[in-house]
Write an enzyme that holds these catalytic residues in place. Structure first.
Site, mmCIF file in Angstrom:
data_model
loop_
_atom_site.group_PDB
_atom_site.id
_atom_site.type_symbol
_atom_site.label_atom_id
_atom_site.label_comp_id
_atom_site.label_asym_id
_atom_site.label_seq_id
_atom_site.Cartn_x
_atom_site.Cartn_y
_atom_site.Cartn_z
ATOM 1 N N HIS A 82 49.976 -8.944 102.607
ATOM 2 C CA HIS A 82 50.193 -10.371 103.089
ATOM 3 C C HIS A 82 49.397 -10.962 104.472
ATOM 4 O O HIS A 82 49.274 -9.986 105.330
ATOM 5 C CB HIS A 82 51.577 -10.400 103.300
ATOM 6 N N ASP A 161 65.119 -18.428 101.485
ATOM 7 C CA ASP A 161 64.047 -18.713 101.806
ATOM 8 C C ASP A 161 63.506 -20.231 101.713
ATOM 9 O O ASP A 161 62.902 -20.927 102.212
ATOM 10 C CB ASP A 161 62.808 -17.666 101.650
ATOM 11 N N ARG A 168 63.502 -25.762 107.580
ATOM 12 C CA ARG A 168 62.612 -25.740 109.010
ATOM 13 C C ARG A 168 61.650 -26.633 109.242
ATOM 14 O O ARG A 168 61.181 -27.052 110.193
ATOM 15 C CB ARG A 168 62.360 -24.190 109.119
ATOM 16 N N SER A 183 61.333 -14.750 106.899
ATOM 17 C CA SER A 183 61.052 -15.619 105.639
ATOM 18 C C SER A 183 59.818 -14.700 104.991
ATOM 19 O O SER A 183 59.758 -14.478 103.834
ATOM 20 C CB SER A 183 60.240 -16.826 105.928
ATOM 21 N N LYS A 187 60.534 -12.051 101.089
ATOM 22 C CA LYS A 187 59.762 -12.262 100.032
ATOM 23 C C LYS A 187 58.919 -11.033 99.758
ATOM 24 O O LYS A 187 58.959 -10.738 98.365
ATOM 25 C CB LYS A 187 58.751 -13.402 100.023
#
Length: 433
Positions: A82, A161, A168, A183, A187
Site C-alpha cells: 500500500h 471506513d 472526515r 482507515s 481495508k
C-alpha cells in the site's frame, strides 16, 4: 450505552473499552448513530488521540464491519503493498508484476484518484477493455493462474471506513494519525493478504508533510498489523517531487511499461526494486536483500515481469497489445513545451501544483463524478539536481484544450532554481519493521 457519554469520555481524554469501540462502529455502520454525533467523536479523537490498543481495536472493528476476503485458496504467502499516494505514483503497475514474476502471489485491491493524486484504478482503466471490478472467485482464480490481480475494492468491504472517511473529509478530521492508520489498515486487513508492505510517503506531493509524521504513521500501522498477526513493514520515501517523469493516466501506464522493459526512470525503478526486495523477504522467497534484488532485476531483463503484466491485463479483459505496443495508446491533440526562464540547478520541484495542473487538464477528478481524459498530463524533462539553461524545456504538456497562461505559470512556479550544485534526493530513506 449512549453515544453522547462516549463523546464526553473521549473529550476528557479517557480510554475507550473494546465494547465501547464496538458500539461506536456498529452503531454508525448501521445508521443508529447520526453523523453529527460521529463528527463530534471524530473531532474528540483528533484532539485527544487513541492509544495503541484503542487504535488496534478500532481497526479490527472497522475491518469486520463488512466482508473479509478469504485468500486461503491462493497458493503461497500473499504479500500486499500500500502506498499513501503521491503525484506520478505508478508503482503498483511495476512492483506487482516484478514481485509476481518471482513467484510471489500479489492479490491487490486499489483505489481511485481524487484531487492532485492519481489512482491506480484510473490508470489501469486507460487500457482498453480492462475491468477493475471482478468477483472474489475470479479474483482468486486469476492470482492462482498468473500470479497477479489489481482490482477495485468490493462495495461490501469495510463499509465503516467508507462512511467515516466521507464524514472526515467534510469535518476537518482527515489529518489524524490514528484515524488515517485505522482507515488504511482496516481495508488492507479485510483484503486478506498474509503480509503487508507500506510505502509511506512524505513531502509536498504527499499527505504527510514531514519525515517525522511519516514515521509516526508507519509505526502506528506496523503496530496494528503486528497486533493482528500480520507481518507488516514500511518504507519511508520522499515525495517532494513527482515519481518518474510522467503525470497522467496513459502517460503513466506507458512509463510503467518502459520500466518493465528495462528503460524506465531511475527513481521509479529503484523504489520498486527496494520495495520488491522486502516483499520477497516477507514471502520467504529468500532471506537476503541482495539475492532478492537480483531476482527482481532478472525478471525485468528476461521480460518475465512484462509477460506477467500482460497476462493480468488479458485476464481482466484488457487488450494486451497496448502493453506490448504502447504507441497504440491514443495521444493528446497537442504537446506544448514549457521553457525555463532562468539558468541554474533545480533546487526544488513541488509535486502538488503539478498534480493539480494535470487534474485541471482533465487527467484527474475534483469531485467523484468528474470524467477523466486519459490522454492528458505532463512529462517532466528536468527534476531536482538537474542543470537547466534558460530556454530549455522543463515540461511537456499533453492537452486536448490548450494551455492557459495561468496553468503555464503554475508549472513555472513549481520549479525553484539556484546557482549552486544540488544533489539528487534519496528516495527511500528508511525501512521500518
Amino acid at each position: 450505552m449512549r453515544m453522547v457519554d462516549l463523546i464526553e469520555k473521549k473529550k476528557e481524554g479517557k480510554k475507550h473499552t473494546p465494547e465501547e469501540i464496538h458500539f461506536i462502529i456498529q452503531g454508525y455502520t448501521h445508521n443508529d448513530i447520526p453523523d453529527y454525533q460521529m463528527s463530534a467523536w471524530l473531532m474528540a479523537v483528533c484532539f485527544q488521540g487513541l492509544d495503541k490498543e484503542e487504535t488496534a481495536i478500532l481497526t479490527k472493528e472497522m475491518m469486520h464491519s463488512g466482508d473479509v476476503i478469504d485468500l486461503s485458496r491462493i497458493q503461497g504467502i500473499k504479500v500486499d503493498k500500500h502506498s499513501t499516494g503521491g503525484v506520478g505514483d505508478k508503482t503498483s503497475m511495476v512492483l506487482g508484476p516484478i514481485v509476481a514474476a518471482c513467484g510471489v502471489p500479489v492479490a491487490k485491491m486499489s483505489g481511485r484518484g481524487l484531487g492532485h493524486t492519481g489512482g491506480t484504478l484510473d490508470k489501469l482503466e486507460s487500457i482498453p477493455g480492462l475491468h477493475i471490478m471482478i468477483d472474489e472467485d475470479d479474483f482468486v482464480k486469476q492470482v492462482n493462474d498468473c500470479g497477479l490481480a489489481i482490482i477495485g475494492q468490493s462495495g461490501h468491504l469495510d463499509p465503516a471506513d467508507k462512511k467515516m472517511y466521507a464524514l472526515r473529509d467534510v469535518t476537518a478530521t482527515v489529518s489524524c494519525i490514528p484515524l488515517i492508520a485505522s482507515s488504511i489498515m482496516s481495508k488492507k486487513l479485510a483484503a486478506g493478504s498474509d503480509a503487508i508492505l507500506l510505502d509511506v510517503k512524505y513531502g509536498d506531493g504527499a499527505f504527510m508533510k514531514t519525515k517525522e509524521e511519516a514515521k509516526e504513521l508507519a509505526r502506528t500501522m506496523i503496530e496494528i498489523g503486528d497486533s493482528l498477526g500480520k507481518d507488516t513493514r514500511a518504507t519511508i520515501s520522499n515525495m517532494s517531487q513527482p515519481l518518474g517523469y510522467a503525470i497522467g493516466n496513459i502517460l503513466e501506464v506507458k512509463e510503467a511499461v518502459d520500466t518493465l522493459n528495462g528503460h524506465g526512470p531511475e527513481d521509479l525503478l529503484e523504489l520498486c526494486l527496494q520495495a520488491g526486495s522486502h516483499m520477497l523477504l516477507q514471502a520467504k522467497k529468500t532471506d537476503s536483500l541482495i539475492t532478492a534484488r537480483k531476482m527482481l532485476q532478472d525478471v525485468i531483463e528476461s521480460k518475465q515481469a512484462l509477460r506477467t503484466f500482460c497476462a493480468m491485463v488479458k485476464a481482466q479483459g484488457g487488450d494486451e497489445a497496448y502493453i506490448r505496443h504502447p504507441e497504440m495508446f491514443p495521444k493528446a491533440k497537442d504537446v506544448i513545451p514549457v521553457y525555463s526562464l532562468k539558468t541554474g540547478y533545480i533546487k526544488d520541484l513541488k509535486a502538488k501544483p503539478l498534480g493539480i495542473v494535470s487534474m485541471k487538464l482533465g487527467g484527474g477528478r475534483e469531485t467523484t463524478e468528474d470524467e477523466i481524459d486519459y490522454s492528458v498530463g505532463l512529462v517532466l524533462h528536468k527534476k531536482i539536481g538537474d542543470f537547466v539553461k534558460k530556454g530549455e524545456v522543463l515540461v511537456e504538456v499533453h492537452t486536448n484544450n490548450g494551455l492557459s497562461q495561468e496553468l503555464e505559470q503554475d508549472i513555472l512556479n513549481a520549479y525553484e532554481l539556484t546557482d549552486e550544485f544540488v544533489k539528487k534526493p534519496l528516495l527511500i530513506e528508511e525501512v521500518l519493521s
